[in-house]
Design an enzyme around this catalytic site. Structure first.
Site, PDB file in Angstrom:
ATOM      1  CB  THR A  60       6.257   2.140  27.369  1.00  0.00           C
ATOM      2  OG1 THR A  60       5.262   3.148  27.404  1.00  0.00           O
ATOM      3  CG2 THR A  60       5.921   1.120  26.298  1.00  0.00           C
ATOM      4  CE  LYS A  64       6.528   4.199  31.682  1.00  0.00           C
ATOM      5  NZ  LYS A  64       6.387   5.650  31.631  1.00  0.00           N
ATOM      6  CG  ASN A  85      11.783   5.459  31.987  1.00  0.00           C
ATOM      7  OD1 ASN A  85      12.777   5.388  32.696  1.00  0.00           O
ATOM      8  ND2 ASN A  85      11.565   6.481  31.186  1.00  0.00           N
TER       9      ASN A  85
HETATM   10  P1  NDP Z   1      -2.502   5.795  35.408  1.00  0.00           P
HETATM   11  O1  NDP Z   1      -3.515   4.872  34.852  1.00  0.00           O
HETATM   12  O2  NDP Z   1      -1.507   5.300  36.401  1.00  0.00           O
HETATM   13  O3  NDP Z   1      -3.257   7.051  36.107  1.00  0.00           O
HETATM   14  C1  NDP Z   1      -4.291   7.709  35.440  1.00  0.00           C
HETATM   15  C2  NDP Z   1      -4.660   8.990  36.184  1.00  0.00           C
HETATM   16  O4  NDP Z   1      -5.598   9.717  35.368  1.00  0.00           O
HETATM   17  C3  NDP Z   1      -5.337   8.790  37.536  1.00  0.00           C
HETATM   18  O5  NDP Z   1      -4.944   9.807  38.407  1.00  0.00           O
HETATM   19  C4  NDP Z   1      -6.838   8.903  37.159  1.00  0.00           C
HETATM   20  O6  NDP Z   1      -7.634   9.333  38.237  1.00  0.00           O
HETATM   21  C5  NDP Z   1      -6.763   9.996  36.134  1.00  0.00           C
HETATM   22  N1  NDP Z   1      -7.901  10.043  35.184  1.00  0.00           N
HETATM   23  C6  NDP Z   1      -8.150   9.197  34.159  1.00  0.00           C
HETATM   24  N2  NDP Z   1      -9.256   9.586  33.475  1.00  0.00           N
HETATM   25  C7  NDP Z   1      -9.705  10.728  34.105  1.00  0.00           C
HETATM   26  C8  NDP Z   1     -10.817  11.607  33.893  1.00  0.00           C
HETATM   27  N3  NDP Z   1     -11.673  11.404  32.881  1.00  0.00           N
HETATM   28  N4  NDP Z   1     -10.974  12.641  34.726  1.00  0.00           N
HETATM   29  C9  NDP Z   1     -10.111  12.869  35.740  1.00  0.00           C
HETATM   30  N5  NDP Z   1      -9.035  12.062  36.005  1.00  0.00           N
HETATM   31  C10 NDP Z   1      -8.847  11.004  35.190  1.00  0.00           C
HETATM   32  O7  NDP Z   1      -1.777   6.448  34.108  1.00  0.00           O
HETATM   33  P2  NDP Z   1      -0.303   7.047  34.030  1.00  0.00           P
HETATM   34  O8  NDP Z   1      -0.106   7.899  35.231  1.00  0.00           O
HETATM   35  O9  NDP Z   1       0.674   5.958  33.770  1.00  0.00           O
HETATM   36  O10 NDP Z   1      -0.333   7.930  32.672  1.00  0.00           O
HETATM   37  C11 NDP Z   1      -1.011   9.188  32.599  1.00  0.00           C
HETATM   38  C12 NDP Z   1      -0.676   9.890  31.293  1.00  0.00           C
HETATM   39  O11 NDP Z   1       0.698  10.300  31.206  1.00  0.00           O
HETATM   40  C13 NDP Z   1      -0.919   9.051  30.032  1.00  0.00           C
HETATM   41  O12 NDP Z   1      -1.676   9.848  29.132  1.00  0.00           O
HETATM   42  C14 NDP Z   1       0.463   8.792  29.466  1.00  0.00           C
HETATM   43  O13 NDP Z   1       0.422   8.675  28.063  1.00  0.00           O
HETATM   44  C15 NDP Z   1       1.206  10.051  29.906  1.00  0.00           C
HETATM   45  N6  NDP Z   1       2.671   9.867  29.968  1.00  0.00           N
HETATM   46  C16 NDP Z   1       3.449  10.584  29.083  1.00  0.00           C
HETATM   47  C17 NDP Z   1       4.830  10.446  29.068  1.00  0.00           C
HETATM   48  C18 NDP Z   1       5.657  11.243  28.072  1.00  0.00           C
HETATM   49  O14 NDP Z   1       6.834  10.898  27.864  1.00  0.00           O
HETATM   50  N7  NDP Z   1       5.132  12.292  27.454  1.00  0.00           N
HETATM   51  C19 NDP Z   1       5.507   9.529  30.021  1.00  0.00           C
HETATM   52  C20 NDP Z   1       4.603   8.850  30.932  1.00  0.00           C
HETATM   53  C21 NDP Z   1       3.242   9.013  30.867  1.00  0.00           C
HETATM   54  P3  NDP Z   1      -8.217   8.244  39.327  1.00  0.00           P
HETATM   55  O15 NDP Z   1      -7.076   7.967  40.265  1.00  0.00           O
HETATM   56  O16 NDP Z   1      -9.332   8.951  39.986  1.00  0.00           O
HETATM   57  O17 NDP Z   1      -8.639   7.042  38.532  1.00  0.00           O
END
Ligand code: NDP
Length: 273
Positions: A60, A64, A85
């Site tokens: 996690t 990953k 994962n």
């Molecule tokens: P990353 O850090 O790789 O990506 C984060 C993303 O969120 C980017 O696209 C970023 O945009 C965007 N972002 C963050 N804050 C904001 C904001 N305030 N406004 C708009 N966009 C925002 O994270 P992950 O992709 O790894 O994870 C994302 C979510 O998915 C997490 O909450 C995680 O817990 C959840 N998840 C849940 C799983 C489940 O089993 N339920 C499995 C995997 C993940 P930018 O590119 O512009 O920075």
């Protein structure tokens, strides 16, 4: 006893040991599943030590991508997601898979009875979670997938990468103007309790709003979706379904997920009291 683990940082909050214990009980499989904290930059050494005796590990945040490098062989889903994962030891070979996308599809399609087929899908976010779910969604034959992200170039890169698999386009937030059938929040905004800057006309009463984040209460995204007329659910089912797919990779049997989702939902609500 067969040894399994989830490796991450932080890891104390992980529900994976509870989920895998519940699945194992369904088949009377004896196993030990531990939480392993790896230090920053130390994923490979932690995983190598574990696989001296371990059979399988979930990976996690934030490892990953490191797990993709660590595995000797990876599935198509893992390579396209750029993330692993699920690691499995088969003889001397460590195999890498990604079950997050299958988990999301099964939760929406099978647990919430909402089909992707011929539907207009919006994915918010262009990080690892978003990249991991696009191929499994594309395999469900949606009408079109739109990816919207605060940093537009990242959404554009994803839409180019997955163009061979689906009708897919990138969008800026201020270009969104029509309702979608399924809207998936794959950003980390909910982790910090932040709301997204979304127009309310992307939701209607037919829309399923899905937040990958899970907890005992609705996220700001879910609240906004409901206020805008949509139905909203969180990602708890995705968590359990991705674990079920990992369990099947390791044990060759598919567990029943609904009782485990219910157990965790009750636990999360109790923790809030
Ligand atoms: P990353 O850090 O790789 O990506 C984060 C993303 O969120 C980017 O696209 C970023 O945009 C965007 N972002 C963050 N804050 C904001 C904001 N305030 N406004 C708009 N966009 C925002 O994270 P992950 O992709 O790894 O994870 C994302 C979510 O998915 C997490 O909450 C995680 O817990 C959840 N998840 C849940 C799983 C489940 O089993 N339920 C499995 C995997 C993940 P930018 O590119 O512009 O920075």
């Amino acid at each position: 006893m067969k040894q399994f683990a989830v490796i991450g940082n932080p890891i104390a909050h992980s529900k994976s040991p509870d989920i895998h214990a519940a699945f194992a009980a369904q088949f009377e499989i004896q196993l030990n599943y531990e939480r392993l904290l790896a230090k920053e930059g130390k994923f490979a050494s932690t995983a190598s030590r574990f696989f001296e005796y371990g059979i399988g590990a979930n990976v996690t945040i934030p490892f990953k991508e490191a797990a993709l490098q660590f595995a000797d062989e990876c599935s198509e889903a893992a390579n396209l997601a750029g993330a692993v994962n699920t690691l499995s030891r088969q003889g001397d070979v460590i195999k890498g898979d990604n079950t997050d996308g299958i988990g999301l599809v099964r939760d929406i399609r099978d647990n919430h009875n909402v089909s992707f087929n011929n539907q207009n899908i919006l994915i918010i976010g262009a990080g690892g979670a978003s990249r991991g779910v696009i191929l499994p969604i594309a395999k469900e034959a949606p009408l079109r997938i739109t990816i919207v992200n605060r940093t537009l170039v990242k959404a554009q890169a994803l839409s180019r990468q997955f163009a061979p698999y689906a009708d897919i386009q990138a969008s800026a937030f201020d270009e969104l103007s029509q309702p979608f059938d399924i809207i998936i929040n794959a950003t980390s905004a909910s982790l910090n309790g932040e709301a997204l800057n979304l127009p309310n006309n992307i939701f209607d009463i037919e829309t399923l709003a899905y937040d990958m984040m899970y907890g005992g209460k609705p996220t700001p995204f879910m609240q906004f979706a409901v206020e805008s007329g949509a139905m909203a659910v969180n990602g708890l089912g995705m968590l359990v379904e991705q674990a079920a797919q990992s369990f099947e990779v390791w044990h060759g049997v598919a567990p029943t997920t609904q009782p485990v989702i219910n157990m965790l939902r009750n636990k999360l609500v109790r923790e809030l009291r």
